[in-house]
Enzyme design. Structure first.
Site, PDB file in Angstrom:
ATOM      1  CE  LYS A  54      35.876 -17.693 171.049  1.00 57.89           C
ATOM      2  NZ  LYS A  54      36.280 -18.737 172.003  1.00 57.89           N
ATOM      3  CD  GLN A  98      39.412 -19.054 173.878  1.00 57.88           C
ATOM      4  OE1 GLN A  98      38.299 -18.542 173.872  1.00 57.88           O
ATOM      5  NE2 GLN A  98      39.833 -19.822 172.887  1.00 57.88           N
ATOM      6  CG  ASP A 121      32.508 -21.880 174.981  1.00 60.40           C
ATOM      7  OD1 ASP A 121      32.500 -21.545 173.786  1.00 60.40           O
ATOM      8  OD2 ASP A 121      33.438 -21.615 175.771  1.00 60.40           O
TER       9      ASP A 121
HETATM   10  N1  GUN Z   1      39.337 -22.973 172.368  1.00 59.24           N
HETATM   11  C1  GUN Z   1      39.220 -23.291 171.052  1.00 59.24           C
HETATM   12  N2  GUN Z   1      37.946 -23.142 170.656  1.00 59.24           N
HETATM   13  C2  GUN Z   1      37.236 -22.734 171.723  1.00 59.24           C
HETATM   14  C3  GUN Z   1      35.874 -22.396 171.925  1.00 59.24           C
HETATM   15  O1  GUN Z   1      35.017 -22.476 171.037  1.00 59.24           O
HETATM   16  N3  GUN Z   1      35.546 -21.983 173.186  1.00 59.24           N
HETATM   17  C4  GUN Z   1      36.459 -21.910 174.183  1.00 59.24           C
HETATM   18  N4  GUN Z   1      36.026 -21.525 175.383  1.00 59.24           N
HETATM   19  N5  GUN Z   1      37.731 -22.219 174.030  1.00 59.24           N
HETATM   20  C5  GUN Z   1      38.110 -22.624 172.798  1.00 59.24           C
END
Ligand code: GUN
Length: 298
Positions: A54, A98, A121
């Protein structure tokens, strides 16, 4: 006839190019670049890898980002206090916590403490509720990315039977909402079934699917005898399985037996290179939209 491949890397690259051009436009107008703040709690190995990808994507498109690594012993109160500071910080457009979180933290309570106008998100109850009600809001990145894949490849969802395997808050549930909505101009309008771990006869449902979205986190859950000829298959699975021939000691596999199912499907996403890059691209898009106040105007 073997399936055609849905190339998430290609479509994601196009979306990131659009975001990059828009960010350049902001800078040309003398505005600051969008800023994403990532909170990584503890040292979950897969989470670290996701966060790295990311952060790298942010740099590619001109979005600035910072990752705050917090100890896995952090209390919910301290974490929420930090989130409150970021909510109040005008220099921060997107806040991403996350997941998964350590067991002593309550994910939904932590997510709910994020200002929904910075929830890039799309996990906040306000954003999920607004999706259900067909109101503007941040959409969860993975299902929104899958919708973009359908649009790109002109795969119609209208009047199809879509089966979603997995009912998670972040993929299965918002995906089913998007697919079943009546009001979407291109996507949506599907008859939608959600299957989950209590579904008694999974094959009875998957075999009826025109569109099959699998987000269960179980390698090889879906095999060729479970699908019908011509099905469109989207594999959201991202499972690490031991592989001594690879440098890392593991390889990534989805939830679908690609070899078998691709012999029957009309379209299929690979793992890796399918849904994963789209999730990241849609996060970039949401962060840009937040900076532009395009979803929640002041
Ligand atoms: N853990 C697995 N996928 C995601 C996601 O798209 N966003 C976040 N914040 N955590 C995750």
């Amino acid at each position: 006839m073997p399936a055609q491949l849905i190339d998430g890397l290609l479509v994601a690259a196009g979306i990131k190019r659009e975001v990059q051009a828009d960010v350049a436009g902001l800078l040309a107008r003398g505005l600051r670049p969008p800023h994403l703040r990532v909170l990584l709690i503890g040292s979950h190995p897969a989470s670290k890898a996701y966060v790295t990808s990311k952060v790298r994507a942010c740099a590619e498109v001109g979005i600035t980002s910072d990752t705050e690594i917090l100890p896995d012993t952090i209390s919910e109160k301290s974490l929420k206090a930090r989130i409150a500071e970021l909510n109040a910080d005008d220099e921060v457009d997107g806040i991403l916590v996350q997941l998964p979180l350590p067991d002593h933290l309550t994910p939904m309570s932590v997510i709910e403490s994020i200002d929904h106008r910075k929830d890039v998100d799309g996990f906040h109850p306000m954003n999920v509720g607004r999706l259900a009600l067909n109101m503007p809001g941040f959409r969860s990145c993975t299902p929104a990315g899958i919708q973009e894949l359908f649009k790109h490849y002109m795969i119609p969802t209208k009047a199809k039977h879509a089966v979603v395997v997995g009912a998670s808050n972040i993929v299965g549930t918002p995906m089913a909402l998007m697919l079943s909505r009546e009001h979407d101009s291109y996507n949506g309008k599907a008859t939608t079934t959600i299957c989950h771990k209590y579904t008694k006869d999974l094959t009875a449902h998957t075999i009826a699917a025109d569109i099959l979205i699998v987000a269960a986190g179980q390698p090889n859950l879906i095999t060729a005898p479970m699908v019908k000829e011509g099905v469109v298959v989207v594999d959201v699975g991202m499972n690490r399985v031991a592989d001594h021939t690879s440098e890392k000691g593991y390889k990534l596999v989805g939830d679908v037996d690609f070899e078998g199912v691709s012999q029957k499907a009309s379209w299929i996403t690979p793992v890796p290179g399918g849904v994963g890059p789209m999730t990241v691209a849609m996060l970039m898009k949401n962060t840009l939209l937040s900076a532009k106040k395009a979803v929640y105007p002041d």
